[in-house]
Every structure is written in structure tokens, then in C-alpha cells.
Write an enzyme that holds these catalytic residues in place. Sequence first.
Site, PDB file in Angstrom:
ATOM      1  N   SER B 122       0.835  -1.203   0.000  1.00  0.00           N
ATOM      2  CA  SER B 122       0.000   0.000   0.000  1.00  0.00           C
ATOM      3  C   SER B 122       0.880   1.268   0.000  1.00  0.00           C
ATOM      4  CB  SER B 122      -0.965  -0.081   1.178  1.00  0.00           C
ATOM      5  OG  SER B 122      -1.975   0.867   1.080  1.00  0.00           O
ATOM      6  N   ASP B 137      -4.566   8.528  -0.860  1.00  0.00           N
ATOM      7  CA  ASP B 137      -4.682   8.978   0.521  1.00  0.00           C
ATOM      8  C   ASP B 137      -5.021  10.460   0.653  1.00  0.00           C
ATOM      9  OD1 ASP B 137      -4.172   6.415   1.298  1.00  0.00           O
ATOM     10  OD2 ASP B 137      -2.022   6.739   1.542  1.00  0.00           O
ATOM     11  N   HIS B 159      -4.374  -0.564  -4.316  1.00  0.00           N
ATOM     12  CA  HIS B 159      -5.818  -0.715  -4.036  1.00  0.00           C
ATOM     13  C   HIS B 159      -6.631  -0.264  -5.248  1.00  0.00           C
ATOM     14  CE1 HIS B 159      -5.099  -1.340   0.314  1.00  0.00           C
ATOM     15  NE2 HIS B 159      -4.282  -0.311   0.266  1.00  0.00           N
TER      16      HIS B 159
END
Lengths: 235, 235
Positions: B122, B137, B159
Site C-alpha cells: 500500500s 490517501d 488498491h
Amino acid sequence: MKNCIIASTSTIHGSQPLEYLQETLVELYNNCDEILFIPYARPGGISHDEYTIGINNIFKKINKKIVSIHMFDNPNEAFGNVQGIYTGGGNTFLLVDQLYRNQVIESLRKAIQSGIPYLGTSAGSNICGLTMQTTNDMPIVYPSSFKTLGLVPFNINPHYLDPDPKSTHKGETRETRIKEFHRLNPQPVIGLREGSWLEVKHEEIILKGSLSARIFEQNKAPYEIDPGTSLSQLN
Amino acid sequence: MKNCIIASTSTIHGSQPLEYLQETLVELYNNCDEILFIPYARPGGISHDEYTIGINNIFKKINKKIVSIHMFDNPNEAFGNVQGIYTGGGNTFLLVDQLYRNQVIESLRKAIQSGIPYLGTSAGSNICGLTMQTTNDMPIVYPSSFKTLGLVPFNINPHYLDPDPKSTHKGETRETRIKEFHRLNPQPVIGLREGSWLEVKHEEIILKGSLSARIFEQNKAPYEIDPGTSLSQLN
């Protein structure tokens, strides 16, 4: 002397852009013939010209003329005789970068604080908060600061999305992201669902639309507020 | 001399953290007794200590000891006799800010380029690209740069999520966000779905896992690549 509409989104599902806000905008821009448009956020990377043409077509319906800030050689001149302002959505990093790069952030703040009617949608709403740090956007450009207009004493999360209980995805939910924000930043955040907006008149801030909004305060469980609630004490 | 696993996520649905990568990690860390953990991204805002304890419990299962970079007075000393490295997920802005603030980004890059086995998940994968500008993010902190390790000649979107055709939400899809990125930035982006990872050995980059990945190149329609595909020519 503020007179602002800070909307989660320009467009709600099944409706034309700004259609759900039409009555509100007729009232907001009551004394304006011409609206200054700020297209810097450029949704989907379209040109400033393309974006402005689309917005002009929408504002024709309420008999307003659009002039865009990108048409001025010196963008600060756009604020000289400004009657009303609209900052559209797109990418907040790009919008903030352009506001700083073109050195118009102070002119914009002063105009709004002097009472010039302002509409922001999505990225154009994000910049009304203390910082742009609760944007959902991708950092496609590095702005010289994350500080924004501070027209309200908190941060805004537009397009607020509730966690999907059926999701198998492991990316963070919006709520988790805002919780992370609060580990490093003290100001409250309002999660504005699509179809909600804040009406700011002088120092009064009221949640409008038919949906509740979600408030996140540091070291406190998030909670819902109903339309009509005053947010003037949230700071 | 690189030897890296760059994974979309630490955890896939219905499985324990790193469980789906266990065999891969046994091979990656074959010659390591001790793994240096970089907890700077702190998922959900948990402390470095809490994060390290959790990771230590996972690595016990493959008989590896964890030391965390936050336990060193001078974090650069952590790289002195380093055998293997793992950077976990959380918030990429926070991770990158901490790497610059603690002045370890060059030590980390040199260690990986000298062949020290590296796992990123990630946020820990995001930093393997040229820049962190395709992170998902929230910008909860302002790092001194968006530039990252450049271990691969493109950017990574972990993701990765396909657009939901049934969605009524007006926030941008991941694909739209990456398209916006390409209006301003030239490098390709790989959308890594949860369960996919890149295996980097020397200059060879191979897509691993059972899923296809989505490649975004500037001025080109996005396309899918199958597991086993080499990405060494993507730049």
C-alpha cells in the site's frame, strides 16, 4: 459580510449540473448580471475554455453572463468590479496550486469577505475550509501550501461517502481517512453528502438540502446533524 | 541488484494480514533473520509501537524478528547492518513526510538498490514509484516533496478499484483521477488490484498474483495486462 453557498457537488445523480441549486442561485446572485468563474480545478483535465463554455451554458438559464478568470492577462484585475463568483469542481490540488501561482488567493478571500456572493462546488467548496487537507483528490500537482480561504472555521469533505458494509475492499473508508487527519490536525471536519450545502450569511452557517451531514471532531465520536442546523459554533 | 515485492495491499478480504504473501515472503527474506520495519505511515493513526507489535506477531510465523526504525535514536543507523526491509501501509503523505523529515530516504533507496530484500504494501508500495502522486490517501500532512524512491520507472496506484457501473456517486472514479494525473505528468501508472504485486529482481519487473492489472499511459487508452507480464519496458 459573507454570502456563500458551499456545496458538496455541482451535480446530483439523475439531474443536470447545478439544477438542484437553481432556486438557491437565483437568490444568491440576485443583484449580479455577471459572474466571475474560476475554472482552475479543470475536471477530467479539460481546458479552461471548455470548462467555461459549459458553465456559461448553465448560467444562461438564470440570465447570468459568465466571465472567466483565465481570460484576464492579470487575473487580479478580474476582482476589480466583480459582482459574484463561482469556483467549480475538479482537482483541488490543481485549483489551490493555480490560486497561489496566479497570486489571486488574497483577492478572492477579500472579495468574498466583503460580501460578494460566492458559490463553490466540490473543489470550489474545499477551498472554503481552513485547509484543503480533507480533499478526496489525487495530488497530481504540488501546491506551495495546503492552506485555503478559511471562510468557515473548519474543514470540508465534499462528496462525503458512508462506508459500504458489504465492501470487501481494503482501502481506507472516508471515515478512517478523516480519523487519520485528526491525529495530526485539530479542526473539525464536515462530511457533506452530495445534495447538501452550507449557506453562509455573515457569520451564520446553516446546513441546507434534505440530507443530514456528518461532523468529525478531534477526540470525539462522529455524529450527524440535520438540515437547518447552525454550524456557527463549530470550531 | 534490486529484490523487491511491491504489493497493492497487506491484506486481502477474508484473510489475515500478509497471509496471501506468506510463501513469497519466505523466499524474499530467505537469508534474513531480522527485518527492519518502517511504520511511519501508521494506519488509522495508531502509534509506531502498536503498529510494530502487530507486524512483529505476523513475522513470527515465518521466524523473522522485527526491529522498527522508530526505535533508533538516529534512524539512519538502522540501515547499518540491515538484512531486509518492510514498509507497511497507512497514509502515504505521512510516510513520505517522515522519510524526508528523518532524512532516511537516501539510505532506504541505497539499501534497496544494493539488493537488500524489500517488501512494500500500500503506502509502502506507493513510495517505490517515481512520485507519490497517484496515492489514494488524504493529504493530512504537507511533505517537503512528492518525489519518491523511483525503484520502478513509473507510478503505482495501489488498491486499484474499477468503476462501479451501478454507482450514483459523482466523485471521480479512480480512472478519472489517473487521467487527470496524466494531463500534468508523463509517467505511466500501474493500477494494482488488491491481491496483485510486482516482483522486482534486478531490472526485471513482473506482475504476480492471480489478477490482471490496469496500465495507464499518457495519451493512450488504458489496457489490462495478465499476471506474468514483464513491465521492464514500461516507462
